[in-house]
Each structure stands twice: as structure tokens, then as C-alpha cells.
Enzyme design. Structure first.
Site, mmCIF file in Angstrom:
data_model
loop_
_atom_site.group_PDB
_atom_site.id
_atom_site.type_symbol
_atom_site.label_atom_id
_atom_site.label_comp_id
_atom_site.label_asym_id
_atom_site.label_seq_id
_atom_site.Cartn_x
_atom_site.Cartn_y
_atom_site.Cartn_z
ATOM 1 N N LYS C 78 44.616 34.136 37.627
ATOM 2 C CA LYS C 78 45.735 34.762 38.347
ATOM 3 C C LYS C 78 46.576 33.660 38.972
ATOM 4 C CE LYS C 78 46.649 38.361 41.861
ATOM 5 N NZ LYS C 78 46.061 39.263 42.871
ATOM 6 N N SER C 155 47.856 44.142 42.595
ATOM 7 C CA SER C 155 48.693 43.041 42.175
ATOM 8 C C SER C 155 48.140 42.252 40.980
ATOM 9 C CB SER C 155 48.884 42.076 43.341
ATOM 10 O OG SER C 155 47.668 41.437 43.674
ATOM 11 N N SER C 179 43.933 45.129 45.045
ATOM 12 C CA SER C 179 44.574 44.386 43.956
ATOM 13 C C SER C 179 43.676 43.955 42.810
ATOM 14 C CB SER C 179 45.276 43.151 44.515
ATOM 15 O OG SER C 179 46.489 43.512 45.106
#
Lengths: 482, 95, 485
Positions: C78, C155, C179
Site C-alpha cells: 500500500k 482505503s 480500511s
């Protein structure tokens, strides 16, 4: 101090906030060095530079130093304290917030006793002390359109000491700063150099009619950087307030700047433009919890502080209060004195220290650590006088040589043959010679001019090149002339 | 608590953000909507409740006072939009 | 044989150990898939050369017999994790071109265990969002029913989509309000947000410090356990990381759940709950019950306030954490005549709408005169929410809930565009877990009527990820969920 206004008398109400750089190897929240004078941005960690994802970690020694300082201020040590963020944008504050303590500081209320010129003393109350990080430095004078940022200082540990509004005169504030500096240096927690910025002072001033207990609007002056300027700033700001009030005006709450050249203060920031710091608990650091054992352990390590040392010098060594105060202001001086006085007449050592010795340091522009005359040698010199090996007058000459060569006084006395003559026979011969060579003075003396005795003594000592013991000379002359 | 235009501008300045004039009204409206929504918390009696800021009740573990980082101005400045003579450079700071 | 990129991490490790394929072959296969699936927009930076170089090292180690626990496993990272010498942006313009000179602890742990980096994965800007639509690199497409252009959740939308689409073996995620779990549910993969303090936050671009936690997103429960084994651990550089022993989480897998007390919170079944979600949840309950677990009805009375608490605390912390993005030391700078103009120009251009919205709210709730009414109040209710869980865990060992109130929704959904609160409601089942600092895992447990994955969430006691893994593996075994292959 009372300010005489046109209508009435006014008194000063003043409090101080002092930022003191903590002595430590590394910064308070990062492993970068605190060393002064490195090239720009060399003593900077990724944490100090506010890089994304970087987190603060608390330096154990900074906590130790803060607790030590708190104890030195005779203050309450809070077993629970908490870090907070103080949010504001500034070029030398890389994260956009300062990690400080807000609601729960590490040190609570304390007290510092200050010594005033007139020999009295006054207790100044400490409101609190907290620890926080310093900002970097903005350099404005390299380029007219740019500001240069050096983060070497960013993250150095600070202790912020806040006093109650207990100062009623510039002198009290000056005495406090000197005393505080002395305490910090004794503790080894801050070097206290205001001119180098390792101790910085914000001054809050208001005035009120003398004798009243109201609290009027105060103004803050930031970063006043010497004891002298702090005193000037207080007096001039107080006079400004008096003038405003007596002309029917009101004092605005504002931040002002002290101009060391004019000695006056000018507006920096009005209240309506005051920052909104949006303090909140620092989520990257859990609360700091101290144990009683830890606090006790730090307390056990505390050195004797100036007040205690002063009292001991007065009681045990017989110094005057004034001498003890002067000697104890600086730990190095006090240590030097104690070493020099060991086994000797402490009062005489104190006289020598504060007289010829300080004069010599001043003349040569040396600190006490750099003194060519060691504590032991100063003590030995006093010892030579006490034991009548040399006279006080010769001692001054010996001291001069010591301060050039660093030699021990015994060695100088030996080599230069300055030993006092205490052999009665030898002195008697000189006495006889002087009497024989000055029959007119002898008859004048015998005729009642007894004041001539001093002249005879001087002649004999001169004749002996200063080495004749004055007491023996006196005794022999008295015997022979009377 | 209703938010007015002045508050929106003040908050924007505190955060160093610019709200375009034509968006201020919408921002104001949205702000009020959100604040009205979070004000449902007023239903909860928290008189005897201590605020919770550190969720895992940890004691703070301290670091030893060792110098472990530094002498890396090149890395510190590598991403800087403007740097000269080893310094970060910004437009003149005016008080 | 299925494609090697469809294998789980544990299957891949077996293949590598048994010399069925080399790490280089595996990596090359993933790179090829990555290129084929660029339309998903899951990666914001591909680092194939880097991955291949790491693969060479892995192959050498397999030959030498010095292979480490994740040797040769190609991961997607990420783009919130700082990766040394690899651009890291948090998918924000404000971090334009930022190349960290340091590595986050979690990725360092993974790479030290032999995993490699295929590239950086898309996310909502600064992890603020529930759909991956706030990214400055544009939205990610959910690989389920790609033609429908659904969101992957957020997210960690890039992470969940990449794992689901088999363009990485597994991925890292972070979870501040859901997330990891919500995108895992939307994409039919498994993700765990461990206990707050389990993984170091060092080197992860901060959103809300008291809530942020890193965790894995992977193809199954075992993979999550394998990755978390490596990611977790005390880090002296993060004062909020916990000096607790990290057990081998894989040991909990497949253990009997007989007698395990599974809490079912009444508040998670509001009147309007999506019936498909409710049905999926009921099925999960049935599975655990059939396996011998004891179902306990519990109450988490302050649940309804969790979102409001979250949307005060998270923006407040974010407003402060994002103050460092000022155009001075890294990232974007938009010039201005004076320093303040430069700040304003840079931050106005550099941050997207949702980030600015949260910075504004956060700044407001901390400002003078409002702190007590908002921030302090939220912290107090936060305690009540945590205490609810403490109470509940006196009666049960693990809690089972849905992960999200809906399956994946279309990119550009109007109701969410018009009212940000509608978007925030996605976090309704997940935020309490962050507020209480507990471990929460989402695993896919069924499909909606139109064939979209639905997730179930398991919540454990602090530092009891083992029970969460145990219950999750029991559900996984019985629910027969088919991953995308």
C-alpha cells in the site's frame, strides 16, 4: 519598586517563562546529536525533519534532567504527565506542531529563594515546569528574499519554567534569573547561557496601583536574551503601562518585542491575531508515568545546591553571608574554594579568592577552570602566611609569580629565598644596625615621638629585603628603644 | 453550534487552506451538516467519564540518550523543493 | 493446473520449496498479470526490476537452503508505507515525487523475511475514504464484475483489488476505521487489522495516530496469519507498539471452536439492515454453532455513537498529522510571495477535497472554545465504547458481525458524492474496533444476489488475534467461498 505616577503610586506585577535547553547527548525525541556548531542540517534525524511516518521516542535522560531540575526548584514532581501537541505553522517547526506538555506537566509548583542587594531574600513561586522540543533556526539575513532553514536545533530538549507573577521589581527578576542559572548549573541540567540562547526568557508585565491586589492586562515580551535586558524590559514596559493608564487609556493584551538598542518595547502581535494552538494529547506517545522509587533515586543524586552550600559556608566555615553568596553563585567557584580552604583558614582563603585571585582571572580573561593557580596552591599560599613563613606583602609577590608560572608557592618561596627571617639573632643584628645608623631618630623617639616606631620597623624590614618577621622586629625594637 | 462564513475562513487559515469564494457557502453548509450530525454525542451522559486518548494503557518506554542518527544532510535535503548551501529555502518569512 | 499467480502464499511457498517453480518464474508471472490488469488501476507504481532482483536472491537462498519464511513471495505494498528509495505518495499530490530515505518497519520485516515488492498500491488519499475514489491517481476498479465499475472499498482499495485479481500474492494494508476490512469484504479477500500496538507504525504515513494499524490483506486466513507473524512485533521506534510476545498465529488455524463463546451484538442488526448481509451473517452464526461454538447475545450499547466519535477524533489527529505537508522539505511546492502564501497555495493545490474536508473539521474541533464540546466529548464516548467491549468480552471470546452494511457500490455513486456522511456510514461496523484498539478480521463468507462478495467480521480481545484466527478458519472451512482465480 514603586513607580511614582502623576496621580498615584504604581507597582509592577511580573512573571517569567524561561526556556532552558536540557543538557543531553541526543535530542529529546530523536537520536540526533544536540551538539552546537555542526554544519547546517547535519544533526538532523528523519524524525526532526518531520518526514512522513516518523515517530517521536522519548529520551530517558531528558526526563531524568527534568526531574532533577524540578527537585532543584523544590517542586512537586508529577508521577503522571502527558505530552501534547501545540499546533502552529512555522518554517522552523517541521511537523507543524511542537511536542510539549500542556495539561499534565512533569513538574508542578515549586519555589526559588532569591538574594537581593540589600541582603534580604524573597521566595519566588514556580507555577510549573514542562518539557518540550526546541524549534530549528530561520536565517533571514543571507538573502533579502529568502529565508534559510537549519534544523540542527529542532528537537533539542527544553524545560520551560513558569513562575507565578511574584516579581515586584526588575531587580527581583534579575536576581531570580541569576539564581535559577546557578541552580541549573549546579544540577548540570542546563548551561544557562542566555547569550547563546540555551536559556531564553519571556517576560509578562502588568502594573497596578501600589498596595492593591487587582490583576490588570499584561503584555508579553518574547525572547529577551540577557538578564540586563530582562530588567530593562520590565521597567520600561511597566512605565509604559503607567503612562497609558494615567492618560486615561487602556493597555491592550498583546505580544511585544524588546528592542535591546532603544531599550523600548514594540507591538509584535495583537490579541486578535493570537495563535490558536489547538493543543491535544500527543497520540504518538503514551503518558509518562514515574514511580516514587525513581524520583527518590534522582533525589539521592542531587548535588548540594547553592542555598544549602551558602548556609554551610556561613555556619561551618565562618564566611560572611555576602562572601558565601558570591562564592556559591557559581558551582566551579564554590568547589574551587572548598578545595582551597580545606585545612586552612577559610575566611582568609575567601578573601584571597575574592580579591587577588578574581582580579587575576579578570585581568587574564580566564575562567576558573583555566586558572594557572590551582586551588591547592592558593590554599598553600594562605598556609604560608598563617605559619609566618612569608608575610602578607611577600605573599602578593608570590601570588603574582604563581599566576605566571603555576608553580607551588613553597617552591617559589624556596627558590627566590623569600622565606621570612624568624631567627632573632639575625634580626637583632639588623635592628642594632638601624639604631646605630639613626641616632637622631632614636633620640626623637625617646623624646616622645613614639610614632617613629613604624618608621623603624619599616627600615628593618626594608634592610632585610622584606623577609624579617614583622612581629619579631616589633618586639626587638620595643625592647631596645624603650 | 452554527458555523458562519467568518469561522470557515478562520479555520481555513488555521489549517493553511484556501476556500474559493464560490465554495464558501457550500463549505459552510456542509460543515454545519457534519457538526449537527456529530452533535448526537450530546445525548450521551459523560459526566463521570475520563477521556480516552491512549487506547492500550501502556506505560511510555524511553530511549537511552545515545546519538544514533545524523551526518546525513544530503538525505534530509534530498526531497526538498528548494535547498541552498545545505539549508532548506523558503520565501522570506514576514511576521 | 491453475495459474501460479492464483495460489495462496502458503501454496506458493510449498511450490517454491518443492521446486515446482522458481521465484523468478513466479515473479515474472505476477509482473505479466500486473501488466495485463492495469485497467484496474490497482498499482500506482510498478517496480518489476526491483522484484526480479529480489527473486534472484530468493532463488539463490532456495538453492543454498537458507530460505526465509516468506522467501520469494511477491507482495504489493500500500502506498502509505514508506519504502526506501521507492516513491511513496499516500496517493496525494502533496507528496508528489517523494522518495523516502528510510523503510517502514512493517515492510522492512516482510522484506527481511524474504518477501519482495512488486510495486505500490493505490489507496484513498492519505487513507481517507471508503471507496478508493479520493486517490490522486484515480479510482481502483473492483475486479469482481469489472465491467460494472464498482469500487473496491477503501482505503486499502488497491491492496484488496490486487489480491483479489491475483496481481500480487498478498498485500499490506492499513486500517484506521475499517480500511483493511471493508475493502477485503468488497473484494472477496481476507484481511486483519491487528490489535492497536501489534504492528509498528514507524514509516507508515500517519492518518490518525491513535487508530492507525497495519495488517495484511491476503487470499485466505492462513496467508493472513503467515504475514502477520512477520509484520507484528515491538519496535522501539514506535512508542505505541507493544512489547508483547508474537505467537505463531498459524497454530490457531483449524483448531476446534467447540465451546467457544461467540458474541452477537444486537446493535449490529438495525431495522434497515440489508437482508443479504443479514443472511450472510446468520449463515456465519450457523457455521460456528454447528462446529460446537456457543452463541451469546451481547450488547454494545454505544455502537451508534462510534461513527460520530470517529469523525471527530480521526480528523482532529489528521489535521495535526498533515500539518507537516507544507511544501518546505519534500513533496509539492506551489510558490507564494511569502511563507504563508506558499503554505496556503501548496496545501490548497496538494490536498484533495475529502482530505481538506477532514483537515477543516479536525482543525475546528480542536480550536479554542470547541475542544471540550467536540474532541473531549468524543474521547469520553470513546472510553464508553471501549468499556462496552470490555463488558462484552466478559461474556464471550470473540464477536461476529458483518464487515460492511452493503456490498461494493458503483464508482461515482451520487448519494455519497452529495453527502459525505453517506460515504462515512460504510464504516459503521468497523470503526468501533479501531476506537477500542481491538483486532478485527474480515473474511469473505458469501455472495450477494447479484454475485458480489460479502464479508464477515470477527472481533477479538486485545492481543487475542489467535481466537479471531481460530474462528475465522472455522468459518472459512465451511462457507465454501470461491476466490477469483
Amino acid at each position: 519598586m514603586i513607580i511614582e505616577g502623576k496621580e498615584k503610586k504604581w507597582e509592577i506585577v511580573c512573571g517569567l517563562e524561561i526556556h532552558c535547553q536540557i543538557i543531553s547527548e541526543s535530542k529529546i525525541f530523536s537520536g540526533a546529536s544536540t551538539r552546537f556548531g555542526a554544519d547546517a542540517n547535519e544533526n538532523v534525524s528523519f524524525v526532526d525533519a518531520g518526514m512522513p511516518g516518523m515517530l517521536p521516542t522519548l529520551n530517558r535522560y531528558c526526563v531524568h534532567q527534568a526531574v532533577k531540575t524540578g527537585l532543584g526548584l523544590r517542586a512537586k514532581i508529577n508521577k503522571f504527565s502527558e505530552f501534547s501537541r501545540k499546533n502552529y505553522f512555522y518554517a522552523d517547526m517541521p511537523t507543524g506542531y511542537q511536542i510539549t506538555q500542556f495539561q499534565y506537566p512533569i513538574v508542578g509548583e515549586g519555589v526559588v529563594t532569591v538574594d537581593l542587594e540589600d541582603g534580604s531574600s524573597k521566595d519566588i513561586r514556580i507555577e510549573r515546569m514542562h518539557i518540550e522540543q526546541d524549534a530549528g533556526k530561520s536565517i533571514h539575513d543571507i538573502d533579502s528574499r529568502k529565508t534559510f532553514i537549519d534544523l540542527n536545533r529542532a528537537g533539542v530538549g527544553l524545560m520551560e519554567i513558569v513562575t507565578k507573577p511574584d516579581f515586584r521589581s526588575p531587580e527581583e527578576a534579575g536576581a531570580f534569573l541569576k539564581k535559577l542559572r546557578s541552580i541549573l548549573r549546579y544540577l548540570g541540567t542546563c548551561d544557562g547561557n542566555m547569550d547563546e540562547g540555551s536559556m531564553r526568557c519571556d517576560v509578562n508585565v502588568s502594573v497596578r496601583p501600589a498596595g492593591s491586589d487587582e490583576l490588570r492586562t499584561r503584555c508579553e515580551m518574547k525572547n529577551v536574551n540577557s538578564v540586563k535586558f530582562v530588567m530593562q524590559a520590565i521597567e520600561n514596559e511597566a512605565r509604559r503601562h503607567v503612562e497609558v493608564y494615567e492618560n486615561g487609556g487602556t493597555v491592550e493584551q498583546e505580544t511585544r518585542q524588546f528592542d535591546p538598542i532603544s531599550g523600548q518595547t514594540k507591538v509584535m502581535r495583537k490579541k486578535e491575531f493570537a495563535h490558536d494552538y489547538r493543543y491535544f494529547p500527543e497520540p504518538d506517545l503514551p503518558p509518562l508515568v514515574l514511580t516514587d522509587e525513581y524520583i527518590k533515586q534522582v533525589a539521592d543524586e542531587l548535588p548540594e545546591l547553592p542555598d544549602a552550600k551558602k548556609a554551610r559556608f556561613v555556619e561551618k566555615l565562618g564566611l560572611t553571608k555576602y562572601d558565601a553568596m558570591v562564592i556559591c553563585e557559581n558551582k566551579e567557584v564554590a568547589d574551587f574554594f572548598e578545595k582551597a580552604a580545606a585545612g586552612h583558614d577559610a575566611k582568609k582563603v575567601a578573601n584571597w579568592l575574592m580579591g587577588d585571585f578574581f582580579a587575576m582571572l579578570k585581568r587574564k580573561n580566564l575562567t576558573i577552570d583555566e586558572s594557572p593557580v590551582s586551588a591547592e596552591n592558593l590554599g598553600a599560599l594562605v598556609e604560608l602566611i598563617e605559619k609566618n613563613v612569608i608575610s602578607g606583602k611577600i605573599a602578593k609577590d608570590v601570588f603574582e609569580i604563581m599566576s605566571e608560572t603555576g608553580d607551588a608557592p613553597e617552591k617559589i618561596v624556596e627558590e627566590k629565598g623569600l622565606k621570612q627571617v624568624t631567627d632573632t639573632g639575625a634580626i637583632e643584628a639588623v635592628v642594632d644596625k638601624v639604631i646605630a645608623e639613626n641616632p637622631d631618630k632614636v633620640s626623637a623617639y625617646k623624646g616622645g615621638k613614639t610614632g617613629l616606631m613604624g618608621w623603624f620597623v619599616g627600615q628593618v624590614i626594608k634592610e632585610s629585603k622584606g623577609k624579617a618577621n614583622p612581629q619579631i622586629v616589633n618586639r626587638l625594637l620595643a625592647e631596645k628603644l624603650n | 453550534m452554527a458555523i458562519d462564513r467568518q469561522t470557515v475562513n478562520r479555520v481555513a487559515f488555521l489549517a493553511r487552506l484556501k476556500i474559493d469564494d464560490d465554495k464558501i457557502e457550500a463549505t459552510e453548509e456542509e460543515f454545519n451538516k457534519i457538526l449537527n450530525w456529530v452533535e448526537q454525542l450530546n445525548e450521551v451522559n459523560t459526566d463521570e467519564v475520563e477521556p480516552l486518548s491512549a487506547v492500550n494503557d501502556l506505560p511510555l518506554i524511553c530511549r537511552e540518550d545515545n546519538v544514533t542518527e545524523g551526518s546525513q544532510a544530503d538525505k534530509i535535503l534530498a526531497n526538498a523543493p528548494m535547498a541552498e548551501y545545505g539549508y532548506f529555502v523558503v520565501p522570506k518569512v514576514v511576521e | 493446473m491453475e495459474k501460479i499467480t492464483s495460489l495462496t502464499v502458503h501454496e506458493t511457498l510449498d511450490g517454491l520449496k518443492n521446486k515446482e517453480f522458481t521465484a523468478t518464474e513466479l515473479t515474472a508471472a505476477y509482473i505479466k498479470e500486473m501488466e495485463k490488469r492495469r485497467a484496474l488501476n490497482a498499482y500506482v507504481l510498478e517496480t518489476p526490476e526491483h522484484a526480479l532482483k529480489q527473486a534472484e536472491e530468493a532463488d539463490r537462498r532456495y538453492r543454498d537452503g537458507t530460505a526465509r519464511v516468506l522467501e520469494g513471495i511477491p507482495l504489493g505494498i500500500k502506498d502509505l508505507f514508506c519504502t526506501k528509495d521507492i516513491r511513496t505518495t499516500a496517493c496525494s499530490r502533496i507528496l508528489d515525487g517523494f522518495v523516502p530515505p528510510y523503510e517502514s518497519t512493517v515492510t522492512a520485516n516482510l522484506f527481511a523475511a524474504g518477501a519482495s515488492c512488486l510495486g505500490k498500491l493505490n489507496l484513498d488519499e492519505f487513507a481517507m475514504g471508503g471507496s478508493n475514489e479520493t486517490s490522486c491517481y484515480g479510482p481502483v476498479v473492483n475486479p469482481w464484475q469489472e465491467e460494472r465499475k464498482l469500487v473496491p472499498g477503501g482505503s486499502s482499495g488497491g491492496s484488496a483489488a490486487a489480491v483479489a485479481a491475483n496481481i500480487c500474492a498478498a498485500a499490506t494494508g492499513t486500517d484506521t476505521g475499517g480500511s483493511i476490512r471493508q475493502p477485503s469484504a468488497f473484494c472477496g479477500v481476507t484481511g486483519i487489522k491487528p490489535t492497536y500496538g501489534r504492528c509498528s507504525r514507524y514509516g507508515i504515513v500517519a492518518f490518525a495516530s491513535s487508530l492507525d494499524q497495519a495488517g495484511p490483506i491476503a487470499k485466505d486466513v492462513r496467508d493472513c496469519a503467515l504475514l502477520l507473524n512477520v509484520m507484528a512485533g515491538y519496535d522501539h521506534r514506535d512508542s505505541t507498539s507493544v512489547k508483547a510476545e508474537v505467537p505463531d498465529f498459524t497454530k490457531a488455524l483449524g483448531q476446534s471452536v467447540k465451546g467457544l463463546k461467540v458474541g452477537i451484538p444486537a446493535e449490529y442488526r438495525p431495522a434497515g439492515l440489508n437482508p443479504e448481509i443479514a443472511a450472510c451473517w446468520d449463515r456465519g452464526i450457523e457455521i460456528l454453532k454447528s462446529a460446537g461454538a456457543e452463541i451469546v447475545n451481547i450488547s454494545l450499547p454505544h455502537t451508534k455513537y462510534a461513527l460520530a466519535v470517529y469523525y471527530i477524533i480521526a480528523p482532529a489527529e489528521a489535521s495535526s498529522n498533515l500539518a507537516r505537508y507544507d511544501g518546505l522539505r519534500y513533496g509539492l511546492r506551489v510558490p507564494g510571495e511569502h511563507l504563508d502564501n506558499m503554505y496556503i497555495n501548496t496545501r490548497s493545490a496538494g490536498f484533495g477535497k475529502e482530505v481538506k474536508r477532514r483537515i477543516m473539521i479536525g482543525t475546528y474541533v480542536l480550536s479554542a472554545g470547541y475542544y471540550d464540546a467536540y474532541y473531549l466529548k468524543a474521547q469520553k464516548v470513546r472510553r464508553l465504547i471501549r468499556d462496552d467491549f470490555v463488558q462484552a468480552f466478559n461474556r464471550c471470546d470473540v464477536i461476529l458481525t458483518p464487515t460492511a452494511p452493503t456490498p461494493a457500490f458503483p464508482i461515482g455513486d451520487n448519494s455519497m458524492k452529495e453527502n459525505p456522511i453517506n460515504m462515512w456510514l460504510n464504516d459503521v461496523f468497523t470503526v468501533s474496533v479501531n476506537l477500542a484498539g481491538l483486532p478485527g478480521l474480515s473474511l469473505p463468507a458469501g455472495l450477494s444476489g447479484d454475485g458480489l462478495p460479502l464479508g464477515l467480521q470477527l472481533i477479538g480481545r486485545a492481543f487475542d488475534e489467535e481466537t479471531v484466527f481460530k474462528a475465522a478458519s472455522a468459518i472459512e472451512k465451511e462457507c465454501g467461498f470461491e476466490r477469483l482465480k
